[in-house]
Design an enzyme around this catalytic site. Structure first.
Site, PDB file in Angstrom:
ATOM      1  CB  CYS A 130      -2.129   5.635  -2.526  1.00  0.00           C
ATOM      2  SG  CYS A 130      -1.499   4.239  -1.597  1.00  0.00           S
ATOM      3  NE  ARG A 163      -1.641  -3.266   1.274  1.00  0.00           N
ATOM      4  CZ  ARG A 163      -0.979  -2.978   0.158  1.00  0.00           C
ATOM      5  NH1 ARG A 163       0.224  -3.467  -0.039  1.00  0.00           N
ATOM      6  NH2 ARG A 163      -1.523  -2.211  -0.758  1.00  0.00           N
ATOM      7  CG  HIS A 217      -7.061   5.391  -0.894  1.00  0.00           C
ATOM      8  ND1 HIS A 217      -6.905   5.595  -2.237  1.00  0.00           N
ATOM      9  CD2 HIS A 217      -5.997   4.650  -0.503  1.00  0.00           C
ATOM     10  CE1 HIS A 217      -5.809   4.984  -2.649  1.00  0.00           C
ATOM     11  NE2 HIS A 217      -5.225   4.417  -1.611  1.00  0.00           N
TER      12      HIS A 217
HETATM   13  N1  GLN Z   1       1.092  -0.295  -4.546  1.00  0.00           N
HETATM   14  C1  GLN Z   1       1.401   0.800  -3.665  1.00  0.00           C
HETATM   15  C2  GLN Z   1       1.768   0.365  -2.249  1.00  0.00           C
HETATM   16  O1  GLN Z   1       1.284  -0.635  -1.776  1.00  0.00           O
HETATM   17  C3  GLN Z   1       0.244   1.780  -3.670  1.00  0.00           C
HETATM   18  C4  GLN Z   1      -1.013   1.221  -3.056  1.00  0.00           C
HETATM   19  C5  GLN Z   1      -2.210   2.121  -3.218  1.00  0.00           C
HETATM   20  O2  GLN Z   1      -2.303   2.904  -4.144  1.00  0.00           O
HETATM   21  N2  GLN Z   1      -3.168   2.007  -2.324  1.00  0.00           N
HETATM   22  O3  GLN Z   1       2.521   1.066  -1.595  1.00  0.00           O
END
Ligand code: GLN
Length: 242
Positions: A94, A129, A195
């Protein structure tokens, strides 16, 4: 491998371990020890230099500001790039995945240079998101079972011609580009949005990294019945209402 002990480096746990990605380090260590391999783990905080003699580097996910700080420090340090030039294996998740690319959008809404270790560019998605379970078929060249994980990101990642998508989503957003791709990789550098932590759900990824680091085609088998039970459960649940 640099000597008889496999050196596993966990990069910046103080900035990039928001989502339980320490689990990936634990799984790589355990899978190595199950094969009676000597493994030493080095946790490198962001105020410390990145050692260049590691065999496998892990870099996790994080929120937007820590991600920018991590990118700044990794660029300034230069150690991860030198390690890759020496043949090290890197697995990133990520925020770490975005940092390994050419560029991503930081918490200030501005383009931030990455390390250029993976031919990807990340932009900020203007839609919802990407949050939820992921089920993805990994590139058949890697010969692994379907991956399961959990994603939580705003960034959208475009994979360039020098990298290959790591997987194709059956369920979930993955890279978020609408083409069904998830993650990216080249010969030694891997990135994913999953994750979970991803290796606790898919320990075959840890084995893949170990095989690359040891330059072997196979490792002694270990009992994976619990992992496989979880995979079967997640595949059955994919796409079902929670
Ligand atoms: N900040 C980054 C995004 O939102 C990565 C998020 C994360 O590592 N889960 O794309």
């Amino acid at each position: 491998m640099s000597d008889s002990s496999l050196r596993l480096v966990w990069v910046y746990p103080d900035l990039l371990s928001t989502y339980g990605d320490q689990g990936n380090a634990l799984v790589v260590e355990r899978r190595a020890r199950q094969r009676r391999l000597n493994v030493s783990r080095i946790d490198v905080r962001s105020d410390q230099p990145i050692p260049t003699s590691g065999d496998i580097y892990l870099i996790g996910g994080g929120e937007d500001r820590p991600q920018r700080l991590a990118a700044e420090r990794l660029r300034r340090d230069g150690g991860l790039n030198r390690a890759v030039a020496n043949g090290a294996i890197v697995f990133s998740v990520c925020a770490g995945y975005q940092i390994l690319g050419h560029e991503f959008v930081n918490d200030l809404g501005r383009p931030e240079a990455g390390l250029g270790l993976l031919d990807v560019v990340s932009v900020r998605g203007d839609g919802e998101r990407c949050v939820g379970d992921v089920l993805a078929d990994i590139d058949p060249r890697l010969g692994l079972p379907p991956l399961t994980g959990f994603e939580n990101h705003q960034g959208i990642t475009h994979v360039g011609p020098s990298a290959r998508p790591l997987a194709t989503v059956r369920y979930g957003k993955g890279n978020g580009t609408g083409d069904g791709t998830e993650g990216a990789y080249n010969d030694t550098v891997f990135g994913t949005y999953m994750h979970g932590p991803v290796m606790a759900r898919n320990p075959q990824i840890a084995d893949l990294l170990l095989k690359l680091a040891l330059d072997v085609n196979a490792l002694p088998p270990v009992d994976d019945q619990w992992y496989e039970a979880l995979r079967t459960e997640r595949i059955a649940a994919a796409g079902q209402p929670a």
